[in-house]
Design an enzyme around this catalytic site. Structure first.
Site, PDB file in Angstrom:
ATOM      1  N   CYS A   1      35.209  32.618  29.552  1.00  0.00           N
ATOM      2  CA  CYS A   1      35.430  33.923  28.917  1.00  0.00           C
ATOM      3  C   CYS A   1      36.291  34.109  27.494  1.00  0.00           C
ATOM      4  O   CYS A   1      35.822  34.528  26.157  1.00  0.00           O
ATOM      5  CB  CYS A   1      36.073  34.949  29.811  1.00  0.00           C
ATOM      6  N   ARG A   6      28.689  37.971  35.933  1.00  0.00           N
ATOM      7  CA  ARG A   6      28.292  36.913  34.254  1.00  0.00           C
ATOM      8  C   ARG A   6      27.201  37.121  33.564  1.00  0.00           C
ATOM      9  O   ARG A   6      26.594  36.284  33.513  1.00  0.00           O
ATOM     10  CB  ARG A   6      28.907  35.711  34.402  1.00  0.00           C
TER      11      ARG A   6
END
Length: 218
Positions: free
Chosen positions: A52, A129
């Protein structure tokens, strides 16, 4: 934090995106405040994760290109605001990158549930996600899902944005691997008369497939 859509309902393509109001690193924001602009909302299961982190950096490096296409980047992570601030400061210190777009908090995971990123009663954020492209009217135009092991392609999201904007603004489709400036597909005819007229067009390989030259960026 407030989310106005029933979390039991998972939005799909061409549904209105669930509105929400939440704290972010740019202050309190609501999704509906960005009506009139395209929005790319992309989510993370937690802060200080390596994949991330790489995505925030990659989006930051391309942020001016999204802005030029009238697209607001919005990142979301389930951790709280102060964790977000510490994460962005770490990115600045260690990678010398400022994150120019809001990072939204979602500690209750209400926003994640409203967008269908995890089961209603889930206690794990591992599936948070998702990436949602939302048009200026607030309608979801594309959805992508990524496992926690695999980073997103920011250039693909740029390509997808430009392709969908093209079809949004003009009666054209885009073929596989399309890039700005490539040939565009003219939608196939929907009547027998149109199909026969297309059959008489020797520039098309067949009645259902005809292209038109695209325009490159100035």
């Amino acid at each position: 934090m407030m989310c106005t859509t029933d979390a039991a309902t998972t939005p799909f393509l061409y549904d209105e995106a669930p509105d929400f109001t939440a704290r972010s690193t740019h202050g309190d924001i609501s999704l509906s405040a960005f009506r009139g602009r395209w929005v790319l909302l992309f989510s993370h299961p937690s802060d200080f994760t390596p994949v991330c982190t790489s995505e925030l950096i990659a989006f930051a490096r391309q942020s001016e290109k999204f802005a030029a296409l009238n697209c607001q980047l919005l990142a979301l992570s389930i951790d709280g605001l102060y964790s977000h601030l510490a994460w962005l400061n770490s990115i600045k210190v260690n990678f010398n990158i400022d994150i120019p777009f809001p990072l939204i908090e979602d500690p209750s995971m209400d926003i994640a549930r409203a967008f269908g990123m995890l089961p209603r009663h889930s206690h794990s954020s591992g599936t948070v996600r998702g990436t949602f492209l939302i048009d200026p009217e607030g309608i979801i135009r594309a959805i992508s899902w990524y496992p926690i092991t695999t980073g997103r392609s920011v250039l693909e999201h740029l390509r997808q944005l430009e392709a969908i904007q093209l079809s949004h603004n003009a009666p054209f489709y885009t073929p596989a691997e399309w890039q700005p400036g490539d040939d565009m597909i003219i939608p196939p005819p929907r009547t027998i008369e149109g199909a026969r007229a297309r059959l008489a067009d020797t520039s098309a390989p067949d009645w259902y497939y005809k292209t038109q030259k695209g325009k490159s960026h100035e």
